[in-house]
Scaffold this active site. Structure first.
Site, PDB file in Angstrom:
ATOM      1  N   LYS A 262       0.865  -1.193   0.000  1.00 43.11           N
ATOM      2  CA  LYS A 262       0.000   0.000   0.000  1.00 43.11           C
ATOM      3  C   LYS A 262       0.892   1.231   0.000  1.00 43.11           C
ATOM      4  CE  LYS A 262      -3.076   2.747   3.016  1.00 43.11           C
ATOM      5  NZ  LYS A 262      -3.927   2.788   4.218  1.00 43.11           N
ATOM      6  N   ASP A 267      -2.575  10.363   3.207  1.00 42.17           N
ATOM      7  CA  ASP A 267      -3.962   9.958   3.431  1.00 42.17           C
ATOM      8  C   ASP A 267      -4.687  11.006   4.270  1.00 42.17           C
ATOM      9  OD1 ASP A 267      -6.358   8.687   3.798  1.00 42.17           O
ATOM     10  OD2 ASP A 267      -5.582   7.129   5.153  1.00 42.17           O
ATOM     11  N   LYS A 274     -10.076  13.137   7.750  1.00 44.43           N
ATOM     12  CA  LYS A 274      -9.578  12.840   9.086  1.00 44.43           C
ATOM     13  C   LYS A 274      -9.547  14.104   9.939  1.00 44.43           C
ATOM     14  CE  LYS A 274      -6.381   9.093   7.815  1.00 44.43           C
ATOM     15  NZ  LYS A 274      -6.982   8.022   8.629  1.00 44.43           N
ATOM     16  N   ASP A 285       1.781   6.783   5.179  1.00 41.41           N
ATOM     17  CA  ASP A 285       0.791   5.778   4.804  1.00 41.41           C
ATOM     18  C   ASP A 285       1.219   4.961   3.577  1.00 41.41           C
ATOM     19  OD1 ASP A 285      -1.558   4.489   5.494  1.00 41.41           O
ATOM     20  OD2 ASP A 285      -2.850   5.805   4.312  1.00 41.41           O
ATOM     21  N   ASP A 344     -12.060   7.050   3.712  1.00 43.41           N
ATOM     22  CA  ASP A 344     -10.822   6.885   4.485  1.00 43.41           C
ATOM     23  C   ASP A 344     -10.397   5.415   4.588  1.00 43.41           C
ATOM     24  OD1 ASP A 344      -8.633   7.641   5.949  1.00 43.41           O
ATOM     25  OD2 ASP A 344      -9.735   8.003   7.825  1.00 43.41           O
ATOM     26  N   GLU A 346      -9.269   3.579   2.321  1.00 41.82           N
ATOM     27  CA  GLU A 346      -8.818   3.623   0.928  1.00 41.82           C
ATOM     28  C   GLU A 346      -7.755   2.577   0.612  1.00 41.82           C
ATOM     29  OE1 GLU A 346      -7.534   5.342   3.269  1.00 41.82           O
ATOM     30  OE2 GLU A 346      -5.396   5.089   2.887  1.00 41.82           O
ATOM     31  N   ARG A 348      -7.436  -0.550   1.306  1.00 46.15           N
ATOM     32  CA  ARG A 348      -7.961  -1.835   0.823  1.00 46.15           C
ATOM     33  C   ARG A 348      -8.432  -1.740  -0.620  1.00 46.15           C
ATOM     34  NH1 ARG A 348     -12.172  -1.911   5.678  1.00 46.15           N
ATOM     35  NH2 ARG A 348     -10.474  -0.669   6.523  1.00 46.15           N
TER      36      ARG A 348
END
Ligand code: BES
Ligand code: MN
Ligand code: ZN
Length: 496
Positions: A262, A267, A274, A285, A344, A346, A348
């Site tokens: 990933k 993010d 967030k 991230d 959020d 994201e 996956r």
């Protein structure tokens, strides 16, 4: 970045300059070199042990500055305890030694101690500990607005019995250290400097080690139908990339081992934005992608006898007029549809397309994905263990074993159809969140739907890749977690 130490191996003789590190066990018996230095300094070492109440406990220290009778700037005793030393202990000793040598011009570590045999492998592990400890991310620190004057790297002599053996072992371990340091660098870099394009360029640079690297751009990803990944990227001005790194060190035609990362370069949460507090941490991230890139650097650098592929999805998750909304339904490359409940969740979505692509394109022996996927894994395991999720007992056992020896430990959490049900959607095949409970598990269940029948492990590194506690071998915000773990998994189970 601070210059990393200049490490050399030499035979064991009494060092004549700089700061020297001596190893002493609980018997407090001195090795031949230590004895010689103790005599030359009129018993300074023996006295220092008494004054400091030094007991030889593993990791304890006692220092002497400018001892008379010898030309050394200093002598530091480091305790090694009395039990047999593990690989982790050797790394740690190297780290502790570097803490003493940092900022000095010159130093040495004398690998002798009563009743301990320091073989080539242990000398090399000590070198790795020295190097990992020395790493510091100070690229953006200036001296009153002027670039810092680069100090020369500290020159460290590792004095050991088997010099040739140690040099040979270090050639491999040095490559693994470089991989871990590359991963740390990538995670520490701020997102304004390291966007998808810049990260892809860092992956491309692995070609200098003999890896084959292909960079897929937005039109390529559209052609492939990676709508889940593209949906995450669509709110950002910076276009996504997918980097595919191949190291062909194994037999021709042998199925590859595949690592998927990933790489969300930042993010914000997207439209499901967030809270502001701590959001700056989301520059990390892409810790999964960094570990995969570092791993490929390690495997190529040490010429591992394996066919390995690293694939990373590089996107930025931003809120924008063009951004994906909650409620949107996307069709993933696999054909399965996803209702985006929370923008959020994201990571996956990015991994879904990469896992499907990898399984179809590479027909792997296994695939392992690494991702800073959920805050929930921090709640469950803290910063000490990464969470692993898999149906394969064998792969989990191999990972646990590699974790124990490297100190990059993992803990298995369950998968089950009851958890899988939690991500069924009213409108699509699945939704991208599973509610409040078991957040790390429902995220893993989501990924499993794209891994299909291929042997697969998901490693959630949200707690271990970044904002890491300082240790004897890492003083850095980014730990480089995963590189040494997976390198070891490959070395012990999938080479030759
Ligand atoms: N990147 C975060 C997870 C994360 C949190 C990593 C803290 C490192 C430290 C991920 O994309 C995320 O936002 N996950 C959400 C999922 C939720 C919306 C279902 C989370 O964990 O809150
Ligand atoms: Mn997120
Ligand atoms: Zn994320």
């Amino acid at each position: 970045m601070t210059k990393l130490p200049d490490l050399k191996f030499h035979p064991v003789t009494a060092p004549k300059s700089g700061v020297t590190i001596l190893l002493v066990g609980k018997s407090l018996a001195l090795g031949p070199v230590a004895k010689q230095l103790d005599e030359a300094s009129a018993g300074a070492i023996s006295r220092a042990m008494k004054v400091a109440e030094f007991k030889g406990e593993l990791g304890s220290k006692a220092s002497i500055l400018a001892p008379s009778g010898v030309e050394l700037d200093g002598i530091t005793l480091v305790g090694i305890g009395e039990e047999a030393l593990s690989e982790k202990d050797f790394l740690r000793l190297g780290g502790i030694a570097m803490a003493e040598l940092k900022g000095k011009a010159k130093g040495s570590v004398v690998l002798e101690a009563e009743g301990v045999e320091f073989d080539a492998a242990s000398a090399s592990l000590i070198a790795m500990g020295l190097k990992l400890r020395a790493y510091e991310f100070d690229t953006y620190k200036t001296e009153k607005g002027k670039p810092k004057e680069e100090k020369d790297a500290v020159k460290v002599s590792i004095l050991c019995a088997d010099v040739e053996g140690a040099i040979a072992a270090w050639e491999k371990d040095d490559a693994v250290s470089d991989g871990a340091i590359l991963a740390r660098d990538l995670v520490n870099e701020p997102a304004n400097v390291l966007g998808p394009k810049e990260f892809a360029a860092r992956a491309k640079a692995l070609e200098s080690l003999g890896a084959e690297v292909e960079i897929l751009k937005q039109p390529d990803l559209e052609k492939l139908g990676m709508r889940a990944l593209l949906g995450v990227a669509q709110g950002s001005e910076r276009k996504p990339r997918v980097a595919i790194m191949k190291w062909n060190g194994g037999a021709e035609g042998e199925a590859p081992v595949v690592f998927v990362g990933k790489g969300v370069v930042f993010d914000t949460g997207g439209i499901s934005i967030k809270p502001a507090g701590g959001m700056e941490d989301m520059k990390g991230d892409m810790g999964g992608a960094a570990a995969v890139t570092g791993l490929m650097c390690a495997l190529a650098g040490r010429k591992a006898k394996v066919n390995a592929i690293g694939i990373i999805g590089l996107v930025e998750n931003m809120p924008d007029g063009k951004a994906q909304r909650p409620g949107d339904i996307v069709t993933s490359m696999s054909g399965q549809t996803i209702e985006v409940i929370n923008t959020d969740a994201e990571g996956r979505l990015v991994l879904a397309d990469l896992l499907h692509y990898s399984k179809e394109e590479f027909k792997p022996r296994f695939m392992i994905d690494l991702a800073t996927l959920t805050g929930a894994v921090l709640v469950a395991l803290g910063t000490q263990n990464a969470g692993i999720f898999s149906d394969s007992d064998a792969l989990c056992a191999q990972l646990s074993q590699a974790g124990e020896v490297t100190g990059e430990t993992v803990w298995r959490l369950p998968l089950a159809k009851e958890y899988d049900k939690m991500i069924d959607s009213k409108f699509a095949d699945m939704k991208n969140t599973g509610g409040r409970w078991a957040g790390s598990i429902t995220a893993a269940q989501f990924l499993k739907r794209f891994a299909g029948d291929t042997d697969w492990v998901h490693i959630d590194v949200a707690g271990t890749a970044m904002d890491s506690p300082k240790t004897d071998i890492s003083q850095s915000w980014a730990s480089g977690f995963g590189v040494r773990l997976l390198d070891r998994l490959v070395k012990d189970n999938y080479e030759g």
